[in-house]
Write a protein that holds these residues in place. Structure first.
Motif, PDB file in Angstrom:
ATOM      1  N   PRO A  31      19.999  11.389  -9.708  1.00  0.00           N
ATOM      2  CA  PRO A  31      19.180  11.481 -10.950  1.00  0.00           C
ATOM      3  C   PRO A  31      19.921  10.590 -12.064  1.00  0.00           C
ATOM      4  CG  PRO A  31      20.727  13.337 -10.975  1.00  0.00           C
ATOM      5  CD  PRO A  31      20.821  12.618  -9.669  1.00  0.00           C
ATOM      6  N   TRP A  32      21.145  10.004 -11.810  1.00  0.00           N
ATOM      7  CA  TRP A  32      21.791   9.495 -12.786  1.00  0.00           C
ATOM      8  C   TRP A  32      21.237   8.146 -13.256  1.00  0.00           C
ATOM      9  CZ3 TRP A  32      25.337  11.435  -9.196  1.00  0.00           C
ATOM     10  CH2 TRP A  32      25.075  11.065  -7.602  1.00  0.00           C
ATOM     11  N   ALA A  33      21.141   7.650 -14.331  1.00  0.00           N
ATOM     12  CA  ALA A  33      20.931   6.173 -14.815  1.00  0.00           C
ATOM     13  C   ALA A  33      21.987   5.879 -16.101  1.00  0.00           C
ATOM     14  CB  ALA A  33      19.568   6.426 -15.534  1.00  0.00           C
ATOM     15  N   PHE A  34      22.364   4.378 -16.290  1.00  0.00           N
ATOM     16  CA  PHE A  34      23.296   4.292 -17.009  1.00  0.00           C
ATOM     17  C   PHE A  34      22.794   3.386 -18.102  1.00  0.00           C
ATOM     18  CE2 PHE A  34      24.567   5.131 -12.684  1.00  0.00           C
ATOM     19  CZ  PHE A  34      25.632   5.904 -12.939  1.00  0.00           C
ATOM     20  N   ALA A  35      23.656   3.448 -19.234  1.00  0.00           N
ATOM     21  CA  ALA A  35      23.359   2.503 -20.284  1.00  0.00           C
ATOM     22  C   ALA A  35      24.801   1.794 -20.476  1.00  0.00           C
ATOM     23  CB  ALA A  35      22.689   3.280 -21.463  1.00  0.00           C
ATOM     24  N   VAL A  36      24.848   0.810 -20.676  1.00  0.00           N
ATOM     25  CA  VAL A  36      26.183  -0.190 -21.054  1.00  0.00           C
ATOM     26  C   VAL A  36      26.321  -0.655 -22.507  1.00  0.00           C
ATOM     27  CG1 VAL A  36      27.985  -1.507 -20.154  1.00  0.00           C
ATOM     28  CG2 VAL A  36      26.598  -0.235 -18.457  1.00  0.00           C
ATOM     29  N   ILE A  37      27.253  -0.362 -23.341  1.00  0.00           N
ATOM     30  CA  ILE A  37      27.200  -0.957 -24.530  1.00  0.00           C
ATOM     31  C   ILE A  37      28.525  -1.791 -24.670  1.00  0.00           C
ATOM     32  CG2 ILE A  37      27.130  -0.533 -27.057  1.00  0.00           C
ATOM     33  CD1 ILE A  37      25.678   2.024 -26.232  1.00  0.00           C
ATOM     34  N   GLY A  48      17.225   2.716 -23.961  1.00  0.00           N
ATOM     35  CA  GLY A  48      16.037   2.566 -22.784  1.00  0.00           C
ATOM     36  C   GLY A  48      15.963   3.969 -21.918  1.00  0.00           C
ATOM     37  N   ILE A  49      16.577   5.038 -22.796  1.00  0.00           N
ATOM     38  CA  ILE A  49      16.457   6.457 -22.076  1.00  0.00           C
ATOM     39  C   ILE A  49      15.134   6.996 -22.602  1.00  0.00           C
ATOM     40  CG2 ILE A  49      17.466   8.678 -22.138  1.00  0.00           C
ATOM     41  CD1 ILE A  49      20.131   7.316 -23.068  1.00  0.00           C
ATOM     42  N   PRO A  50      14.448   7.274 -21.459  1.00  0.00           N
ATOM     43  CA  PRO A  50      13.163   7.808 -21.822  1.00  0.00           C
ATOM     44  C   PRO A  50      13.145   8.955 -22.537  1.00  0.00           C
ATOM     45  CG  PRO A  50      13.356   7.813 -19.561  1.00  0.00           C
ATOM     46  CD  PRO A  50      14.567   7.156 -20.236  1.00  0.00           C
ATOM     47  N   GLU A  51      11.899   9.594 -23.079  1.00  0.00           N
ATOM     48  CA  GLU A  51      11.938  10.694 -23.824  1.00  0.00           C
ATOM     49  C   GLU A  51      12.292  12.123 -22.836  1.00  0.00           C
ATOM     50  OE1 GLU A  51       8.280  12.800 -26.275  1.00  0.00           O
ATOM     51  OE2 GLU A  51       8.334  10.594 -26.058  1.00  0.00           O
ATOM     52  N   ALA A  52      12.051  11.855 -21.858  1.00  0.00           N
ATOM     53  CA  ALA A  52      12.068  13.219 -20.914  1.00  0.00           C
ATOM     54  C   ALA A  52      13.502  13.170 -20.384  1.00  0.00           C
ATOM     55  CB  ALA A  52      11.448  13.071 -19.628  1.00  0.00           C
ATOM     56  N   GLY A  53      14.249  12.032 -20.606  1.00  0.00           N
ATOM     57  CA  GLY A  53      15.738  11.839 -20.061  1.00  0.00           C
ATOM     58  C   GLY A  53      16.716  12.466 -21.056  1.00  0.00           C
ATOM     59  N   ALA A  54      18.076  11.894 -20.815  1.00  0.00           N
ATOM     60  CA  ALA A  54      19.075  12.312 -21.908  1.00  0.00           C
ATOM     61  C   ALA A  54      20.496  11.679 -21.454  1.00  0.00           C
ATOM     62  CB  ALA A  54      19.115  13.817 -21.746  1.00  0.00           C
ATOM     63  N   ALA A  55      21.253  11.356 -22.748  1.00  0.00           N
ATOM     64  CA  ALA A  55      22.383  10.732 -22.490  1.00  0.00           C
ATOM     65  C   ALA A  55      23.468  12.116 -22.168  1.00  0.00           C
ATOM     66  CB  ALA A  55      22.896  10.117 -23.522  1.00  0.00           C
ATOM     67  N   VAL A  56      24.105  12.054 -20.885  1.00  0.00           N
ATOM     68  CA  VAL A  56      24.888  13.560 -20.817  1.00  0.00           C
ATOM     69  C   VAL A  56      26.504  12.851 -20.935  1.00  0.00           C
ATOM     70  CG1 VAL A  56      25.540  14.699 -18.787  1.00  0.00           C
ATOM     71  CG2 VAL A  56      23.275  13.971 -18.904  1.00  0.00           C
ATOM     72  N   VAL A 103      27.557  12.521 -27.887  1.00  0.00           N
ATOM     73  CA  VAL A 103      26.439  13.251 -27.003  1.00  0.00           C
ATOM     74  C   VAL A 103      25.067  13.388 -28.002  1.00  0.00           C
ATOM     75  CG1 VAL A 103      25.476  15.025 -25.583  1.00  0.00           C
ATOM     76  CG2 VAL A 103      27.617  14.105 -25.174  1.00  0.00           C
ATOM     77  N   GLY A 104      25.584  14.219 -29.372  1.00  0.00           N
ATOM     78  CA  GLY A 104      24.396  14.204 -30.258  1.00  0.00           C
ATOM     79  C   GLY A 104      23.569  12.847 -30.662  1.00  0.00           C
ATOM     80  N   ILE A 105      24.289  11.817 -31.119  1.00  0.00           N
ATOM     81  CA  ILE A 105      24.007  10.880 -31.823  1.00  0.00           C
ATOM     82  C   ILE A 105      23.286   9.924 -30.511  1.00  0.00           C
ATOM     83  CG2 ILE A 105      25.881   9.044 -31.436  1.00  0.00           C
ATOM     84  CD1 ILE A 105      23.376   9.566 -34.386  1.00  0.00           C
ATOM     85  N   LEU A 106      23.715  10.042 -29.318  1.00  0.00           N
ATOM     86  CA  LEU A 106      23.142   9.092 -28.305  1.00  0.00           C
ATOM     87  C   LEU A 106      21.786   9.806 -27.900  1.00  0.00           C
ATOM     88  CD1 LEU A 106      26.504   8.409 -26.013  1.00  0.00           C
ATOM     89  CD2 LEU A 106      25.025   6.910 -27.546  1.00  0.00           C
ATOM     90  N   ASN A 107      21.467  11.055 -28.267  1.00  0.00           N
ATOM     91  CA  ASN A 107      20.415  11.885 -27.721  1.00  0.00           C
ATOM     92  C   ASN A 107      19.233  11.760 -28.998  1.00  0.00           C
ATOM     93  OD1 ASN A 107      20.228  12.485 -24.964  1.00  0.00           O
ATOM     94  ND2 ASN A 107      22.311  13.478 -25.506  1.00  0.00           N
ATOM     95  N   THR A 108      19.596  11.064 -29.928  1.00  0.00           N
ATOM     96  CA  THR A 108      18.726  11.081 -31.246  1.00  0.00           C
ATOM     97  C   THR A 108      17.382  10.073 -30.749  1.00  0.00           C
ATOM     98  OG1 THR A 108      19.758   8.989 -32.146  1.00  0.00           O
ATOM     99  CG2 THR A 108      20.322  11.688 -33.104  1.00  0.00           C
ATOM    100  N   PRO A 109      16.268  10.283 -31.116  1.00  0.00           N
ATOM    101  CA  PRO A 109      15.191   9.497 -30.579  1.00  0.00           C
ATOM    102  C   PRO A 109      15.488   7.877 -30.777  1.00  0.00           C
ATOM    103  CG  PRO A 109      14.186  11.205 -31.909  1.00  0.00           C
ATOM    104  CD  PRO A 109      15.922  11.450 -32.021  1.00  0.00           C
ATOM    105  N   ASP A 110      15.776   7.616 -31.821  1.00  0.00           N
ATOM    106  CA  ASP A 110      16.052   6.186 -32.129  1.00  0.00           C
ATOM    107  C   ASP A 110      17.127   5.498 -31.073  1.00  0.00           C
ATOM    108  OD1 ASP A 110      14.425   6.285 -34.189  1.00  0.00           O
ATOM    109  OD2 ASP A 110      15.779   6.034 -35.773  1.00  0.00           O
ATOM    110  N   VAL A 111      18.337   6.359 -30.908  1.00  0.00           N
ATOM    111  CA  VAL A 111      19.391   5.690 -30.244  1.00  0.00           C
ATOM    112  C   VAL A 111      18.766   5.705 -28.665  1.00  0.00           C
ATOM    113  CG1 VAL A 111      21.679   5.949 -29.391  1.00  0.00           C
ATOM    114  CG2 VAL A 111      21.221   6.274 -31.552  1.00  0.00           C
ATOM    115  N   LYS A 112      18.181   6.833 -28.360  1.00  0.00           N
ATOM    116  CA  LYS A 112      17.760   6.857 -26.983  1.00  0.00           C
ATOM    117  C   LYS A 112      16.612   5.665 -26.593  1.00  0.00           C
ATOM    118  CE  LYS A 112      16.194  10.674 -25.001  1.00  0.00           C
ATOM    119  NZ  LYS A 112      15.248  12.088 -24.804  1.00  0.00           N
ATOM    120  N   ARG A 113      15.934   5.253 -27.598  1.00  0.00           N
ATOM    121  CA  ARG A 113      14.858   4.028 -27.537  1.00  0.00           C
ATOM    122  C   ARG A 113      15.873   2.838 -27.368  1.00  0.00           C
ATOM    123  NH1 ARG A 113      12.328   4.623 -32.167  1.00  0.00           N
ATOM    124  NH2 ARG A 113      11.517   6.822 -31.481  1.00  0.00           N
ATOM    125  N   GLU A 114      16.905   2.813 -28.389  1.00  0.00           N
ATOM    126  CA  GLU A 114      17.596   1.500 -28.139  1.00  0.00           C
ATOM    127  C   GLU A 114      18.449   1.475 -26.782  1.00  0.00           C
ATOM    128  OE1 GLU A 114      18.800   1.905 -32.935  1.00  0.00           O
ATOM    129  OE2 GLU A 114      20.449   1.874 -31.410  1.00  0.00           O
TER     130      GLU A 114
END
Ligand SMILES: Cc1cc2nc3c(=O)[nH]c(=O)nc-3n(C[C@H](O)[C@H](O)[C@H](O)COP(=O)(O)O)c2cc1C
Length: 197
Positions: free
Chosen positions: A50-56, A162-170, A149-160
């Motif tokens: 189920p994993w997906a990755f974002a690299v900054i 590419g994490i969909p609404e139903a997904g999450a940064a874990v 974890v908190g900031i990465l799961n805010t709607p704005d950062v999730k959008r930035e």
């Protein structure tokens, strides 16, 4: 091409430590790809992967997320439960404008998911450990950043990211070249509650 590994598995397990000081080097793309490839070899419940990755790899953006994370943590007072008994130090650290929750590392790899599920978090954390051990074996340092974890799961950062609404940064993991002496590993002896035979 795979970059060289310097340690066998047990040595990587024993040498992995939370690294909080990094050199200025930028991790090359193929190294990040190799770490992600190690991550996805982790066990996965019902073979869901189920994993997906974002690299900054942008220090300015990481500094911005750090500042926002500190403000969010202070506002939510999450620090109190996070630090269990170390609240004054935690609040002092979070209030320090110089403190970067990512320790000036040049790379943050966020392991997350595009949808929830009963074992999704477990899968992501197993992937995170694989990634950290692979990085250690290659001579890089890592640290889990629960503060993020908190900031990465805010709607704005999730959008930035590419994490969909139903997904999450874990599992946010910083990676870089360690600077200074490596911290020593300290562990209590294991608590063996029972050993039935
Ligand atoms: C879920 C999780 C969240 C963590 N969050 C942070 C964090 O926000 N900041 C930090 O400096 N270390 C963080 N750590 C690292 C721990 O503090 C570290 O693993 C622990 O002190 C043991 O040290 P060692 O990893 O060097 O053995 C986190 C570790 C885990 C597993």
């Amino acid at each position: 091409m795979l970059t060289e590994t310097k340690l066998d598995t047990i040595s990587a397990i024993r040498n992995r430590r939370a690294i909080r000081s990094y050199g200025p080097e930028r991790l090359e793309k193929h190294v990040v790809e190799e770490l992600i490839d190690a991550a996805i070899q982790a066990p996965t419940a019902v073979h869901r992967e189920p994993w997906a990755f974002a690299v900054i790899q942008n220090r300015e953006r990481l500094r911005k997320y750090s500042d926002e994370a500190k403000a969010l943590l202070l506002a939510q007072q999450q620090a109190t439960s996070f630090f269990e008994g170390h609240e004054p130090q935690a609040l002092a650290v979070l209030s320090d404008p110089e403190f970067n929750i990512f320790y000036d590392a040049g790379t943050l790899i966020v392991i997350g998911c595009t949808a929830g599920g009963p074992f999704v978090e477990a899968d992501c954390w197993l992937a995170a450990e694989n990634l950290m051990l692979a990085a250690t074996a290659k001579g890089y340092g890592t640290c889990c950043i629960g503060f993020a974890v908190g900031i990465l799961n805010t709607p704005d950062v999730k959008r930035e990211l590419g994490i969909p609404e139903a997904g999450a940064a874990v599992a946010p993991i910083i990676v870089g070249v360690p600077k200074g002496p490596l911290p020593a590993g300290v562990r209590k002896p294991p608590v063996i509650l029972s050993w039935l035979s």
